[in-house]
Motif scaffolding. Structure first.
Motif, PDB file in Angstrom:
ATOM      1  N   VAL A  75      -5.063  20.570  -3.464  1.00 68.23           N
ATOM      2  CA  VAL A  75      -5.148  21.649  -2.478  1.00 68.23           C
ATOM      3  C   VAL A  75      -6.563  21.696  -1.895  1.00 68.23           C
ATOM      4  CG1 VAL A  75      -5.085  24.165  -2.159  1.00 68.23           C
ATOM      5  CG2 VAL A  75      -3.271  23.015  -3.455  1.00 68.23           C
ATOM      6  N   ALA A  76      -7.565  21.619  -2.750  1.00 72.78           N
ATOM      7  CA  ALA A  76      -8.951  21.686  -2.258  1.00 72.78           C
ATOM      8  C   ALA A  76      -9.235  20.525  -1.300  1.00 72.78           C
ATOM      9  CB  ALA A  76      -9.922  21.667  -3.431  1.00 72.78           C
ATOM     10  N   ALA A  77      -8.826  19.320  -1.680  1.00 73.09           N
ATOM     11  CA  ALA A  77      -9.086  18.154  -0.827  1.00 73.09           C
ATOM     12  C   ALA A  77      -8.294  18.237   0.477  1.00 73.09           C
ATOM     13  CB  ALA A  77      -8.731  16.875  -1.583  1.00 73.09           C
ATOM     14  N   THR A  78      -7.088  18.753   0.409  1.00 72.18           N
ATOM     15  CA  THR A  78      -6.227  18.828   1.593  1.00 72.18           C
ATOM     16  C   THR A  78      -6.763  19.847   2.593  1.00 72.18           C
ATOM     17  OG1 THR A  78      -4.349  18.176   0.236  1.00 72.18           O
ATOM     18  CG2 THR A  78      -3.839  19.207   2.354  1.00 72.18           C
ATOM     19  N   ARG A  79      -7.183  20.986   2.080  1.00 65.98           N
ATOM     20  CA  ARG A  79      -7.740  22.009   2.978  1.00 65.98           C
ATOM     21  C   ARG A  79      -8.965  21.472   3.705  1.00 65.98           C
ATOM     22  NH1 ARG A  79      -7.764  27.524  -0.672  1.00 65.98           N
ATOM     23  NH2 ARG A  79      -5.538  28.018  -0.544  1.00 65.98           N
ATOM     24  N   ALA A  80      -9.756  20.639   3.006  1.00 68.04           N
ATOM     25  CA  ALA A  80     -11.009  20.138   3.591  1.00 68.04           C
ATOM     26  C   ALA A  80     -10.778  18.998   4.576  1.00 68.04           C
ATOM     27  CB  ALA A  80     -11.944  19.685   2.470  1.00 68.04           C
ATOM     28  N   ALA A  81      -9.578  18.444   4.608  1.00 66.97           N
ATOM     29  CA  ALA A  81      -9.323  17.260   5.443  1.00 66.97           C
ATOM     30  C   ALA A  81      -8.939  17.663   6.867  1.00 66.97           C
ATOM     31  CB  ALA A  81      -8.198  16.428   4.824  1.00 66.97           C
ATOM     32  N   SER A  82      -9.286  16.800   7.814  1.00 67.95           N
ATOM     33  CA  SER A  82      -8.900  17.051   9.208  1.00 67.95           C
ATOM     34  C   SER A  82      -7.428  16.690   9.404  1.00 67.95           C
ATOM     35  CB  SER A  82      -9.754  16.189  10.139  1.00 67.95           C
ATOM     36  OG  SER A  82      -9.394  14.824   9.969  1.00 67.95           O
ATOM     37  N   ASP A  83      -6.867  17.173  10.496  1.00 71.27           N
ATOM     38  CA  ASP A  83      -5.483  16.801  10.841  1.00 71.27           C
ATOM     39  C   ASP A  83      -5.335  15.289  10.892  1.00 71.27           C
ATOM     40  OD1 ASP A  83      -5.024  19.459  11.093  1.00 71.27           O
ATOM     41  OD2 ASP A  83      -4.490  19.421  13.225  1.00 71.27           O
ATOM     42  N   ASN A  84      -6.321  14.633  11.498  1.00 63.64           N
ATOM     43  CA  ASN A  84      -6.190  13.178  11.658  1.00 63.64           C
ATOM     44  C   ASN A  84      -6.227  12.438  10.337  1.00 63.64           C
ATOM     45  OD1 ASN A  84      -5.569  12.933  14.303  1.00 63.64           O
ATOM     46  ND2 ASN A  84      -7.700  12.755  14.993  1.00 63.64           N
ATOM     47  N   GLU A  85      -7.051  12.910   9.409  1.00 60.50           N
ATOM     48  CA  GLU A  85      -7.047  12.273   8.074  1.00 60.50           C
ATOM     49  C   GLU A  85      -5.690  12.459   7.401  1.00 60.50           C
ATOM     50  OE1 GLU A  85     -10.532  13.252   5.408  1.00 60.50           O
ATOM     51  OE2 GLU A  85     -11.231  14.158   7.279  1.00 60.50           O
ATOM     52  N   LEU A  86      -5.168  13.675   7.466  1.00 61.73           N
ATOM     53  CA  LEU A  86      -3.879  13.940   6.819  1.00 61.73           C
ATOM     54  C   LEU A  86      -2.767  13.125   7.478  1.00 61.73           C
ATOM     55  CD1 LEU A  86      -4.191  17.805   6.386  1.00 61.73           C
ATOM     56  CD2 LEU A  86      -4.317  16.076   4.580  1.00 61.73           C
ATOM     57  N   ARG A  87      -2.850  13.056   8.814  1.00 62.82           N
ATOM     58  CA  ARG A  87      -1.832  12.318   9.576  1.00 62.82           C
ATOM     59  C   ARG A  87      -1.869  10.836   9.189  1.00 62.82           C
ATOM     60  NH1 ARG A  87      -3.338  14.055  14.497  1.00 62.82           N
ATOM     61  NH2 ARG A  87      -1.656  15.561  14.713  1.00 62.82           N
ATOM     62  N   ALA A  88      -3.082  10.279   9.112  1.00 63.69           N
ATOM     63  CA  ALA A  88      -3.211   8.854   8.804  1.00 63.69           C
ATOM     64  C   ALA A  88      -2.700   8.566   7.392  1.00 63.69           C
ATOM     65  CB  ALA A  88      -4.668   8.423   8.946  1.00 63.69           C
ATOM     66  N   ASN A  89      -3.034   9.434   6.464  1.00 65.29           N
ATOM     67  CA  ASN A  89      -2.597   9.250   5.079  1.00 65.29           C
ATOM     68  C   ASN A  89      -1.064   9.301   4.973  1.00 65.29           C
ATOM     69  OD1 ASN A  89      -2.915   8.884   2.368  1.00 65.29           O
ATOM     70  ND2 ASN A  89      -3.618  10.963   1.917  1.00 65.29           N
ATOM     71  N   ALA A  90      -0.473  10.299   5.619  1.00 66.94           N
ATOM     72  CA  ALA A  90       0.986  10.457   5.547  1.00 66.94           C
ATOM     73  C   ALA A  90       1.691   9.283   6.228  1.00 66.94           C
ATOM     74  CB  ALA A  90       1.399  11.782   6.191  1.00 66.94           C
ATOM     75  N   ARG A  91       1.151   8.857   7.365  1.00 64.35           N
ATOM     76  CA  ARG A  91       1.767   7.719   8.084  1.00 64.35           C
ATOM     77  C   ARG A  91       1.700   6.442   7.262  1.00 64.35           C
ATOM     78  NH1 ARG A  91       1.423   8.767  14.502  1.00 64.35           N
ATOM     79  NH2 ARG A  91       2.714  10.567  14.140  1.00 64.35           N
ATOM     80  N   ARG A  92       0.583   6.247   6.590  1.00 65.41           N
ATOM     81  CA  ARG A  92       0.437   5.038   5.775  1.00 65.41           C
ATOM     82  C   ARG A  92       1.506   5.032   4.673  1.00 65.41           C
ATOM     83  NH1 ARG A  92      -1.888   4.189   1.197  1.00 65.41           N
ATOM     84  NH2 ARG A  92      -2.946   6.204   1.133  1.00 65.41           N
ATOM     85  N   LEU A  93       1.728   6.187   4.053  1.00 63.25           N
ATOM     86  CA  LEU A  93       2.749   6.259   3.006  1.00 63.25           C
ATOM     87  C   LEU A  93       4.150   6.122   3.589  1.00 63.25           C
ATOM     88  CD1 LEU A  93       1.159   9.102   0.858  1.00 63.25           C
ATOM     89  CD2 LEU A  93       1.376   6.687   0.229  1.00 63.25           C
ATOM     90  N   ARG A  94       4.353   6.709   4.769  1.00 62.14           N
ATOM     91  CA  ARG A  94       5.658   6.597   5.424  1.00 62.14           C
ATOM     92  C   ARG A  94       5.952   5.128   5.744  1.00 62.14           C
ATOM     93  NH1 ARG A  94       9.625   5.765   6.330  1.00 62.14           N
ATOM     94  NH2 ARG A  94      11.236   6.511   7.734  1.00 62.14           N
ATOM     95  N   ASP A  95       4.945   4.405   6.213  1.00 57.57           N
ATOM     96  CA  ASP A  95       5.150   2.988   6.543  1.00 57.57           C
ATOM     97  C   ASP A  95       5.373   2.163   5.281  1.00 57.57           C
ATOM     98  OD1 ASP A  95       4.919   3.667   9.154  1.00 57.57           O
ATOM     99  OD2 ASP A  95       2.884   2.916   9.416  1.00 57.57           O
ATOM    100  N   GLU A  96       4.662   2.527   4.236  1.00 50.01           N
ATOM    101  CA  GLU A  96       4.860   1.854   2.942  1.00 50.01           C
ATOM    102  C   GLU A  96       6.319   2.042   2.482  1.00 50.01           C
ATOM    103  OE1 GLU A  96       1.587   2.474  -0.123  1.00 50.01           O
ATOM    104  OE2 GLU A  96       3.241   3.516  -1.099  1.00 50.01           O
ATOM    105  N   ALA A  97       6.826   3.255   2.634  1.00 47.98           N
ATOM    106  CA  ALA A  97       8.214   3.550   2.237  1.00 47.98           C
ATOM    107  C   ALA A  97       9.206   2.740   3.068  1.00 47.98           C
ATOM    108  CB  ALA A  97       8.499   5.045   2.379  1.00 47.98           C
ATOM    109  N   LEU A  98       8.913   2.644   4.364  1.00 51.19           N
ATOM    110  CA  LEU A  98       9.794   1.902   5.265  1.00 51.19           C
ATOM    111  C   LEU A  98       9.913   0.444   4.820  1.00 51.19           C
ATOM    112  CD1 LEU A  98      11.247   2.916   7.810  1.00 51.19           C
ATOM    113  CD2 LEU A  98       9.300   2.153   9.147  1.00 51.19           C
ATOM    114  N   ARG A  99       8.819  -0.130   4.381  1.00 53.81           N
ATOM    115  CA  ARG A  99       8.836  -1.546   3.990  1.00 53.81           C
ATOM    116  C   ARG A  99       9.670  -1.791   2.732  1.00 53.81           C
ATOM    117  NH1 ARG A  99       3.405  -1.095   5.547  1.00 53.81           N
ATOM    118  NH2 ARG A  99       2.612  -1.041   3.415  1.00 53.81           N
ATOM    119  N   THR A 100       9.904  -0.759   1.927  1.00 52.08           N
ATOM    120  CA  THR A 100      10.813  -0.950   0.785  1.00 52.08           C
ATOM    121  C   THR A 100      12.174  -0.304   1.065  1.00 52.08           C
ATOM    122  OG1 THR A 100       9.727   0.903  -0.338  1.00 52.08           O
ATOM    123  CG2 THR A 100       9.092  -1.323  -1.020  1.00 52.08           C
ATOM    124  N   GLY A 101      12.460  -0.069   2.347  1.00 54.72           N
ATOM    125  CA  GLY A 101      13.827   0.262   2.723  1.00 54.72           C
ATOM    126  C   GLY A 101      14.159   1.729   2.902  1.00 54.72           C
TER     127      GLY A 101
END
Ligand code: NIG
Ligand code: FE
Length: 388
Positions: free
Chosen positions: A99-125
């Motif tokens: 929670v502390a790290a998330t509150r301190a992060a910008s929208d773009n950091e959070l967006r990039a992190n989530a997208r990277r995980l979403r793309d990782e998920a896509l590659r395993t189907g």
């Protein structure tokens, strides 16, 4: 588009043979974002044209549906995992680090992190995903996480009731009022679902009921983190409130499996969370024997289950939790779609969203037989080849 030379096609179509509705030597025709036709190789209707995808005799199945993830967060909990593997116990409090790290992060950091995980998920189907908030825990940050989740999926879940926010330490009931009041007002328009972590160290039965009842009155569907760390009221509460899904269920109490089955609550099991916290395996057989619908999901989060890999979930469900390969594949596709009350994904029938995984293996059984091996060769999402 025509996907051809499929050795074994899992359709999950109840009108076809067996639990998985398997068609051998199959082809699938796709028109735009939807499945236009499914059948045997020799019976492709005339007039199907456009690009061909050659499955080379491999198995194909509906894209995995991951109905439980916490993808929007910042920060790192490697040290907590390392300490746990050296013998420390998992407690819900680790959530506050994120929670502390998330509150301190910008929208773009959070967006990039989530997208990277979403793309990782896509590659395993994984072609459909649910995403929760829950690392904001104040009105603005919870709404921010839901908006970011909404960029990646239409199954967005409000989890303001994850743990009591640090500002409300010692005043949990005031926090519950905030979550079910002002926070819900800001968040309900951004979410389809609401979830609560009903557990010692998070929210008790009455607090969970208060939050979920308020969410239901606002038109949100309900999900619960239930019975993860010990037997408790979560599963019963899910049945009482008519939740779509009760998740984790590592510690079922007497009658819990039957209550879920009778109330039509999907039992969502997240075995990598059990693996990564060295917990017992959930009793999948008791749930199936009671007649409950079982779903499988990753629970991808930085604390207890840092994986996006649905094939690993399937492998554990079979080898450790005693599901059959057919049960596990169904639960990771159609079952997980049911946990989200979706009927357009998790199945390959005419009209369904054209979400398809082609394996570098002749049978769905290989997902369990060859744990950890990258068998997903091609991923098609809404009619477009997105991997392979
Ligand atoms: O599903 N149980 C509650 N939430 C997560 C853990 C979140 C965390 O530790 O950050 C889970 O396991
Ligand atoms: Fe979770």
């Amino acid at each position: 588009m025509l996907v051809e030379h499929i050795g074994e096609l899992v359709t999950n179509d109840p009108a076809r043979d067996g639990a998985l509705g398997i068609v051998r030597d199959a082809a699938v025709a796709i028109d735009g974002e939807r499945i236009a036709w499914v059948g045997a190789r020799g019976a492709v209707p005339e007039g199907v044209d456009g690009p061909r995808v050659d499955a080379r005799g491999g198995a194909a199945l509906p894209g995995f549906v991951d109905s439980h993830t916490h993808l929007v967060f910042a920060g790192d909990r490697t040290a907590e995992f390392d300490a746990r593997m050296r013998g420390e116990r998992y407690e819900a409090g680790g959530i506050r680090t994120t929670v502390a790290a998330t509150r301190a992060a910008s929208d773009n950091e959070l967006r990039a992190n989530a997208r990277r995980l979403r793309d990782e998920a896509l590659r395993t189907g994984t072609t459909h995903i649910e995403i929760k908030s829950g690392y904001g825990l104040d009105v603005d940050d919870e709404a921010r996480l839901l908006s970011l989740a909404g960029e990646l999926t239409d199954d967005v879940t409000f989890l303001g009731g994850h743990v009591v926010a640090p500002e409300y330490a010692g005043k949990p009931d005031e926090y519950v009022d905030l979550v079910g009041g002002e926070m819900l007002d800001a968040c309900a328009p951004l979410a389809r679902w609401a979830d609560v972590f009903c557990e010692r160290g998070a929210f008790d039965e009455d607090q969970s009921r208060a939050i979920l009842t308020a969410a239901k009155e606002r038109g949100l569907g309900l999900r619960i983190h239930a019975n993860q760390l010990e037997p408790g009221p979560g599963a019963r509460l899910a049945a009482e409130l008519g939740a779509a899904s009760a998740d984790h269920l590592t510690h079922l109490g007497p009658g819990d499996a039957e209550s879920l089955a009778q109330a039509g609550v999907v039992a969502t099991l997240v075995p990598v969370a059990d693996l990564s916290t060295r917990s017992p395996w959930p009793d999948a057989r008791a749930l199936l024997d009671a007649g409950a619908t079982v779903a499988l999901a990753t629970d991808c989060n930085p604390g207890t289950s840092f994986t996006t890999n649905m094939p690993v979930v399937v492998a554990l469900a079979v080898t450790a939790m005693r599901m059959t390969p057919a049960e596990a594949v169904w639960s990771a596709t159609a079952g997980s779609a049911r946990a989200l009350q979706r009927f357009d994904v998790g199945t390959l029938q005419q009209g369904a969203r054209a979400d398809l995984v082609i394996l570098d293996a002749p049978s769905h059984v290989h997902l369990a037989y060859r744990p950890g091996v990258p068998l997903v060769r091609t991923v098609i999402s809404a009619g477009a080849v997105v991997h392979g």
